[in-house]
Write an enzyme that holds these catalytic residues in place. Structure first.
Site, mmCIF file in Angstrom:
data_model
loop_
_atom_site.group_PDB
_atom_site.id
_atom_site.type_symbol
_atom_site.label_atom_id
_atom_site.label_comp_id
_atom_site.label_asym_id
_atom_site.label_seq_id
_atom_site.Cartn_x
_atom_site.Cartn_y
_atom_site.Cartn_z
ATOM 1 N N GLU A 119 59.755 -5.753 30.296
ATOM 2 C CA GLU A 119 60.637 -5.922 31.455
ATOM 3 C C GLU A 119 61.725 -4.837 31.476
ATOM 4 O O GLU A 119 62.309 -4.523 30.443
ATOM 5 C CB GLU A 119 61.299 -7.300 31.376
ATOM 6 C CG GLU A 119 62.183 -7.622 32.579
ATOM 7 C CD GLU A 119 62.945 -8.930 32.410
ATOM 8 O OE1 GLU A 119 63.046 -9.439 31.282
ATOM 9 O OE2 GLU A 119 63.439 -9.449 33.434
ATOM 10 N N LYS A 196 60.455 -10.597 40.259
ATOM 11 C CA LYS A 196 60.795 -11.734 39.390
ATOM 12 C C LYS A 196 61.221 -12.922 40.246
ATOM 13 O O LYS A 196 62.169 -12.821 41.030
ATOM 14 C CB LYS A 196 61.935 -11.291 38.476
ATOM 15 C CG LYS A 196 62.425 -12.298 37.463
ATOM 16 C CD LYS A 196 63.296 -11.577 36.428
ATOM 17 C CE LYS A 196 63.980 -12.484 35.450
ATOM 18 N NZ LYS A 196 64.606 -11.701 34.343
ATOM 19 N N CYS A 233 59.343 -12.272 33.035
ATOM 20 C CA CYS A 233 60.310 -12.903 32.121
ATOM 21 C C CYS A 233 60.529 -14.402 32.345
ATOM 22 O O CYS A 233 59.699 -15.207 31.967
ATOM 23 C CB CYS A 233 61.636 -12.147 32.166
ATOM 24 S SG CYS A 233 62.700 -12.546 30.751
#
Lengths: 414, 414
Positions: A119, A196, A233
């Protein structure tokens, strides 16, 4: 609390357990054994020279009559930041490009078809600082920023799909930032991007200081080597996020992450060693800090997602400690500090049949190569039938009700 | 494949690992250490006499200003069938009642407030046979069958909530069968019932030969000791099932199960020992059988549910092998057989902070006592915020679209 220098679970078990017990333990922990890949010696030498770990494993599937094996090699990269966070932005980015370039060379030697970096891989994970400059200078256009152009060259040179998670500067929409993964085809073209979907507000990190929840839904990218998705994530904590990528047809879901172990190893080890946390509860705080680390969730979540969704998942985490020039705070009675603990690496691949690879090191840079036979996804699907038995119409109805402001939970009372 | 006689992962690790490494390994595998409960010696003696394992652990939470600790002790029971499946129905039920009565006595000595038995606990797990008689004779009314009456007596005597998963005969709706858990209040009243929402069609088992998917939704039961729900067996593979119980407010979700290890340990061990399954793939079948066992999923799923939903989960499985009088088949080229492998026990409790207890034995009857401070659920919820960051309105919308027959998955192509 396992300290950063404690290398890995697997190394410890292999050192101490007799072979028969080791086999049983590994099977209970990791499912069916994955075959170790025979990687080219040149690749192993380059990895040793470059001081990064190189591991390779294969997941196999049954033969079918109508489909040949659909074999793909994925590469997972974990690394520390090569320059300190205080170094000039351009130098840090350049050093990271060089580091990744070298690792991708080795991946190419190992026949990797799809590679995924960690990430926000072009920068230190500075979202704890609450500062804007210089950190937001690491943001780039997903479509034609220098990092995307760099990845396009790599993709074309090595005939490799590249998943490049970056901090995105969205020039077309008011210059806002996003936490984005750019997917670059092995042709060198930008195939698309994904964002995300879930943002942490935990401990040192409220990342919504920098960017908001993704607005691109759950796209799946059809590559030459298979259908892939990227769950960035914090989305790994949300089973519905994995699920929607799977519903859209992903065979492989990458989970590039940046997640940390104990926040204050010293004091927390003392809590743990005590065995009873209650003696520390006067202040309340150490106890709360104690459970805001993620290391014991790490082996569970991506693996559960692979099982529940009949797909492969690739969990990638950073390594190392990152020090920032100015202090920041995270509450819970802790003093202001300049680092937030250590990224514990431990990247791994999980398969739909509930097996998984060992993890990469907790402390070293590394490349994990995994050969996947994608036929395994449908084979396990046909055996376990979680999609067929999932009753999603019922859940669509129940969920639609549950999100209503006046929802009354179904509670039975005496 | 781990054979049934291999007692437990924990015993093996404790035998071979040096203390420092053991602590690190356990922390990585099981999260924050759970304190061992000091159980009454009388209880330990009775368990030894009764030849069942007795273990106890405590999960603690931080102190709060406005709420006192909400401490509850749960009991998880795993057992083999005491009489062979060929014995007369009434005798088998009676023997199981006596066995459970003895274990519940010990649970009472240990201060257990809520106890849960294994799935379909009054009978052998005969759903592999495809035969109706005598197995359907084990079905009873949930409201006033002999087993419910038996549990009501236990509940009242010991001031204990009893979760009693049985095969239900539903006299009010055409005498159909259900896989049901009856929840009995510590007052002795039947608080309600809940039904298995997801039905396996795997290997030897297509349980929809006997009963259909539950029609009671996701009820949560408010007991004096906390809000509980029951996710029966195969529902543990479905993250949405756990999720809806949690949305309805469950602090503790029990998962009474009956799930098995390797189907044919001999041959499959050979496959595993080979390391490469591909040599066996000519027939296709051993490989498929290989991944139709659940033991490597077991430690993942209930634990992931506890993490993802900020609640406690209690995973309960049978032990032992059950032999049936007539042969049955499961396909995959296997010969007809009279048993389907072994239930591997390993019952455990998982907490919202990603810690868990060790598992009970893989082979012995057992009672696992866990002391839970339910305040931990909201504390972890407030730290990790998975519900707050869950974006359920988005998923309600996406899921409603995805279940439409003409749904087109979101796939990006070059």
């Amino acid at each position: 609390m396992a300290e950063p220098e404690w290398e890995s679970l697997e190394q410890c078990l292999e050192k101490h357990l007799p072979p028969t017990d080791l086999r049983e333990v590994k099977r209970l922990l990791y499912g069916k054994e994955t075959r170790k890949l025979d990687l080219p010696s040149q690749a192993l030498e380059c990895a040793a020279e470059g001081d990064f770990e190189l591991q390779g494993y294969a997941f196999e599937a049954a033969e079918e009559q109508l489909r040949g094996p659909r074999t793909v090699r994925v590469g997972l990269v974990q690394n520390r930041i090569p320059l300190p966070a205080e170094a000039p932005v351009a130098k840090q980015v350049s050093a990271l490009h060089r580091r990744i370039e070298a690792i991708v060379e080795v991946a190419a030697m190992c026949g990797v078809n799809i590679i995924c970096f960690q990430e926000a891989w072009t920068m230190p994970f500075a979202f704890c600082t609450r500062e804007k400059l210089p950190w937001t200078e690491f943001a780039e256009s997903a479509e034609d920023g220098p990092t995307t152009r760099f990845c396009q060259k790599l993709a074309k040179k090595h005939n490799m799909v590249v998943v490049s998670p970056i901090l995105e500067r969205d020039g077309a929409h008011g210059d806002v930032l996003w936490n984005t993964a750019v997917v670059i085809s092995n042709s060198g073209a930008v195939l698309g991007k994904t964002r995300k979907n879930h943002i942490p507000r935990v401990g040192d990190f409220n990342e919504s200081t920098y960017y908001m929840e993704g607005n691109l839904g759950h796209p799946v990218f059809q590559t030459q080597f298979g259908r892939i998705a990227v769950n960035i994530c914090y989305g790994r904590h949300h089973p519905l996020n994995w699920f929607m990528y799977s519903v859209n047809g992903a065979d492989i879901i990458f989970n590039p992450s940046a997640t940390i172990g104990a926040l204050r190893p010293g004091r927390l080890s003392a809590v743990a060693a005590q065995g009873r946390a209650s003696v520390w509860l006067g202040s309340g705080n150490p106890f709360l800090s104690f459970f805001s680390h993620s290391e014991s969730m790490w082996p569970i979540e991506a693996r559960n997602a692979a099982i529940a969704n009949h797909c492969f998942t690739c969990a990638i985490n950073r390594v190392g400690k990152e020090h920032f020039p100015h202090e920041f705070t995270s509450g819970d009675g802790k003093k202001a500090h300049k680092d937030f603990g250590y990224f514990y690496g431990s990247s791994y691949v999980a398969a739909p049949d509930s097996s998984r690879t060992p993890g990469l090191s907790r402390t070293r840079d590394g490349l994990l190569v995994a050969e996947l036979n994608l036929n395994l996804c449908r084979q396990v699907n046909d055996v376990w039938n979680f999609k067929m038995t999932g009753r999603y119409d019922m859940y669509a109805r129940e969920l639609a009700e549950a999100v209503q402001p006046d929802y009354r939970p179904h509670i039975v009372r005496e």
